[in-house]
Design an enzyme around this catalytic site. Structure first.
Site, PDB file in Angstrom:
ATOM      1  N   CYS A  89       0.834  -1.217   0.000  1.00 13.95           N
ATOM      2  CA  CYS A  89       0.000   0.000   0.000  1.00 13.95           C
ATOM      3  C   CYS A  89       0.868   1.267   0.000  1.00 13.95           C
ATOM      4  O   CYS A  89       1.709   1.427   0.887  1.00 13.95           O
ATOM      5  CB  CYS A  89      -0.902  -0.030   1.230  1.00 13.95           C
ATOM      6  SG  CYS A  89      -1.706   1.540   1.593  1.00 13.95           S
TER       7      CYS A  89
ATOM      8  N   VAL B 154      -5.846   0.817   6.514  1.00 10.81           N
ATOM      9  CA  VAL B 154      -4.446   0.944   6.919  1.00 10.81           C
ATOM     10  C   VAL B 154      -3.847   2.085   6.103  1.00 10.81           C
ATOM     11  O   VAL B 154      -4.344   2.390   5.018  1.00 10.81           O
ATOM     12  CB  VAL B 154      -3.654  -0.383   6.682  1.00 10.81           C
ATOM     13  CG1 VAL B 154      -4.037  -1.414   7.708  1.00 10.81           C
ATOM     14  CG2 VAL B 154      -3.822  -0.916   5.282  1.00 10.81           C
TER      15      VAL B 154
ATOM     16  N   GLU C  31      -5.357   7.336   8.730  1.00 10.30           N
ATOM     17  CA  GLU C  31      -5.170   8.361   7.696  1.00 10.30           C
ATOM     18  C   GLU C  31      -3.686   8.737   7.686  1.00 10.30           C
ATOM     19  O   GLU C  31      -3.165   9.304   8.653  1.00 10.30           O
ATOM     20  CB  GLU C  31      -6.048   9.583   7.959  1.00 10.30           C
ATOM     21  CG  GLU C  31      -6.516  10.310   6.718  1.00 10.30           C
ATOM     22  CD  GLU C  31      -5.429  10.792   5.771  1.00 10.30           C
ATOM     23  OE1 GLU C  31      -4.597  11.631   6.143  1.00 10.30           O
ATOM     24  OE2 GLU C  31      -5.409  10.329   4.635  1.00 10.30           O
ATOM     25  N   SER C  32      -3.034   8.394   6.600  1.00 10.26           N
ATOM     26  CA  SER C  32      -1.568   8.496   6.547  1.00 10.26           C
ATOM     27  C   SER C  32      -1.026   9.897   6.838  1.00 10.26           C
ATOM     28  O   SER C  32      -0.052  10.030   7.568  1.00 10.26           O
ATOM     29  CB  SER C  32      -1.042   7.996   5.197  1.00 10.26           C
ATOM     30  OG  SER C  32      -1.538   8.772   4.134  1.00 10.26           O
TER      31      SER C  32
END
Length: 198
Positions: A9, A49, A61-62
């Protein structure tokens, strides 16, 4: 500190770059984003993720995770101190996500007109080439969160069938520089290494 991360991802990859750049001790738990364990579902109501667990704190939430890590572990700083430069960096991250990651997602998921999405992403990167060539890092003399956002996307270009022409040499030069950056190299999962091995 635990990071639940899918090894292929790009959003998880962004967070792993920040962790590596700051030398943060973390347990990375590899999960399948399409078949998440109940544990992740307990920590994150959206069932996505990356998900970070730091004692009682649960983050998802990156970009939120990246900024939290930058503030909690201030060295080396990955956002400028100056409020104007900091706001500009956040705006770049927003645009990268909205303009490029939305197209990447469409291509990877096979949603809508994939050839058109591939063409748009390629053309947008070509048009942005002068920006990539202007400074050592993206719009900066220092490695930043913006680079952490852009690098995973550029790394995946061969996988999604995008080859850049000589006119975009500044983009490919930037990608080559960033891919040799120690934190980027450390952040790569086995699945990500295999993306360019073939």
């Amino acid at each position: 500190m635990i990071l639940f991360s899918d090894s292929s991802c790009p959003y998880c990859h962004r967070v792993r770059i920040v962790l590596a750049e700051k030398g943060i001790a973390v347990d990375i738990v590899d999960v399948d984003a399409h078949n998440l364990p109940d544990e992740v579902m307990d920590f994150n109501p959206y069932g996505t993720v990356p998900t970070l667990v730091d004692r009682e704190l649960r983050l998802y939430e990156s970009r939120i995770i990246m900024e939290y890590l930058d503030e909690r572990f201030p060295h080396p700083p990955l956002l400028p101190v100056d409020p104007v430069a900091r706001a500009s960096a956040r705006l770049f991250m927003y645009r990268v996500e909205r303009d490029w990651y939305s197209l990447l997602g469409q291509i990877v998921k096979g949603v809508g007109d994939v050839p058109q999405a591939r063409k748009e992403l390629r053309e947008s990167l070509i048009a942005t080439a002068p920006v990539f060539g202007a400074r050592p890092f993206f719009m900066s003399d220092e490695f930043s969160l913006v680079d952490c956002c852009i690098a995973p996307l550029l790394w995946r270009l061969p996988v999604i069938g995008i080859e850049l022409p000589p006119s975009a040499k500044a983009v490919t030069d930037y990608r080559d520089r960033i891919s040799k950056w120690p934190a980027f190299e450390q952040s790569l999962s086995e699945a990500e290494r295999e993306m360019v091995a073939g």
